[in-house]
Design an enzyme around this catalytic site. Structure first.
Site, short mmCIF file in Angstrom:
data_model
loop_
_atom_site.label_atom_id
_atom_site.label_comp_id
_atom_site.label_asym_id
_atom_site.label_seq_id
_atom_site.Cartn_x
_atom_site.Cartn_y
_atom_site.Cartn_z
N GLU A 249 50.20 39.08 76.86
CA GLU A 249 49.03 38.72 76.03
C GLU A 249 49.55 38.49 74.63
OE1 GLU A 249 46.39 39.23 73.20
OE2 GLU A 249 45.91 41.15 74.15
N CYS A 283 44.19 39.45 67.69
CA CYS A 283 44.70 38.19 68.24
C CYS A 283 43.58 37.21 68.57
CB CYS A 283 45.56 38.47 69.47
SG CYS A 283 44.82 39.59 70.65
#
Length: 481
Positions: A249, A283
């Site tokens: 990720e 993020c």
């Protein structure tokens, strides 16, 4: 609390020296944390390998393993305030976020996967062979390296560790050297819960320790959350060692599309939350805004007022809305990109400078006059820096989707509209792992999380994490003799 390595059930000093971890609000050293050497990493991986075959772990009944995860969740709850305070001191996030997202979220992930333990099933399949039964088994991958970032260290570790244990794996944890303290404390609680020795190991240190795990031939799977650049290094190291399974990720540069029919006050409130949560160190943070030309000025004015109204301060202050950035190094990264934005012709409406205080504070920044080709529209800033551009109502929706997709990343996106047709068309067209319509980007343990393109491989959370931590074995049983 211990600041040592945890290997095969023992707390031990690392052979690689010590690394200081700082309070971002004051720049003062909180702890000196030991760093692992090559022999420490080898010992941790070997301990995890042995524990896979330990009957105390491998022979644990599903209902017993579920009870163990429930116990870990209960211990997190019992130490909720302690963990939240420690997370804020080490990472800088406002205490409300540490309580509601980090500590509470960690416990919820363990409870969620505790419920999964007794529901991990195989299948029987109607194959076209006579006198043959075919079935599948879900088995643990083996030794897993869990490499976590510095922005949400406790919660992200929980969303990796809980499914790894639920599926019967063993792990070696490597937290970021910038924010290791809640990871260390969680391992203490896991030990207290009664997880057998060697099942959960911890090696602290800088990126070199992560690199040792990435290239280690006896690690079967790496789950990594962090930068795309490091994700590429992990991929290369895996390919050159043993082709270990990867769950990655990585970075993000989330677009936010504000349609002409959007409720601007709702859009401003949601985008403020979605862009400044944890000081923009998320993020999935909303960072580049595409606003219908007819609503652009209203949106900019209200966003600037909202940013100016945020109370900047130490995370432990209950009234703080925007805490510090995590480190002096990261503050320099954010400030450099703000300078690049100015140099390339973007206009700073508000912010654009380091805020007052001894810690790593940065004023929330809003750019307008932004061109799609500017660096601030493409490079991940990971701070409270927002860039606004507009689109014409005459533009084809396909052209707007193309602009939103004009990035190497594809983790998250958001759409603000009252029109269900627009919402569905944009959600379908934008290449991102998660599209949030009229809401901030907060993941949930039951929904898949991961990205397209350079935002990573695979999905975490929900039943998708069960897939990430298991191998599917195919068994063919011929009974014709």
């Amino acid at each position: 609390m211990a600041t040592r390595l945890h290997i095969d059930g023992e707390w031990t000093e690392g052979g690689g020296g010590a690394i200081a971890t700082h309070d971002p609000a004051t720049a003062e050293v909180i702890e000196e944390v030991t760093s692992a050497s090559r022999s420490d990493v080898d010992a941790a991986v070997a301990a995890a390998r042995r524990a896979l075959g330990n009957p105390e772990w491998a022979g644990m009944l599903p209902v017993q393993r579920a009870a163990l995860l429930f116990k870990i969740a209960d211990l997190i709850d019992q130490h909720h305030d302690e963990l939240a305070t420690l997370e804020t001191r080490d990472q800088g996030q406002p205490i409300g976020i540490s309580r509601q997202v980090s500590a509470t979220g960690a416990a919820e992930h363990f409870r969620y996967y505790a419920g999964w333990v007794t529901k991990i099933q195989g299948t029987t399949n109607p194959i076209s062979f006579p006198d043959t039964l075919h079935y599948t088994r879900r088995e643990p991958i083996g030794v897993n390296a869990l490499v976590t970032p510095w922005n949400f260290p406790l919660m992200i570790l929980a969303w990796k560790l809980a499914p790894a244990l639920a599926t019967g794996n063993t792990v070696v944890i490597k937290p970021s050297e910038v924010t290791p303290l809640t990871s260390i404390r969680l391992v203490e609680l896991v030990e207290q819960a009664g997880v057998p020795k060697g099942v959960v190991n911890l090696v602290t240190g800088d990126g070199s320790v992560g690199a040792m795990l990435s290239s280690h031939p006896d690690v079967d799977h790496i789950s990594y959350t962090g930068s795309t650049a490091t994700g590429k290094l992990i991929t290369k190291a895996s390919a050159e060692s043993n082709l270990k399974r990867l769950t990655l990720e990585l970075g993000g540069k989330a677009p936010s599309v504000i349609a002409a029919d959007a409720d601007i006050d709702t859009a401003v409130g949601g985008n403020l939350a979605g862009s400044t949560l944890n000081t923009g160190q998320v993020c999935a943070a909303y960072t580049r805004f595409y606003v219908d030309k007819r609503r652009e000025q209203e949106f900019v004015d209200k966003m600037a007022a909202g940013l100016d109204g945020l109370r900047i301060g130490p995370g432990l202050d209950e009234s703080t809305q925007l805490g510090p950035l995590v480190s002096e190094k990261h503050l320099g990264h954010v400030d450099r990109l703000v300078s690049v934005g100015r140099e390339q012709g973007a206009e700073v409406v508000t912010g654009g400078h380091r805020a007052d205080g001894a810690g790593y504070f940065y004023s929330p920044t809003l750019f307008t006059g932004v061109d799609d080709n500017m660096t601030i529209m493409h490079e991940e800033i990971f701070g409270p820096v927002l860039a606004v551009t507009s689109y014409s109502d005459d533009d084809e929706l396909a052209a707007l989707i193309a602009r939103a997709n004009d990035t190497e990343y594809g983790l998250a996106a958001t759409v603000w509209t009252r029109d269900i047709k627009t919402a569905h068309r944009l959600s379908a067209g934008i290449k991102a792992g998660a599209v949030f319509v009229n809401m901030p980007p907060i993941p949930d343990m039951a929904a898949p999380w991961g990205g397209y393109k350079a935002s990573g491989w695979g999905r975490e959370m929900g039943p998708w994490a069960i897939d990430a931590y298991t191998e599917t074995k195919s068994v063919w049983m011929h009974y014709g003799y």
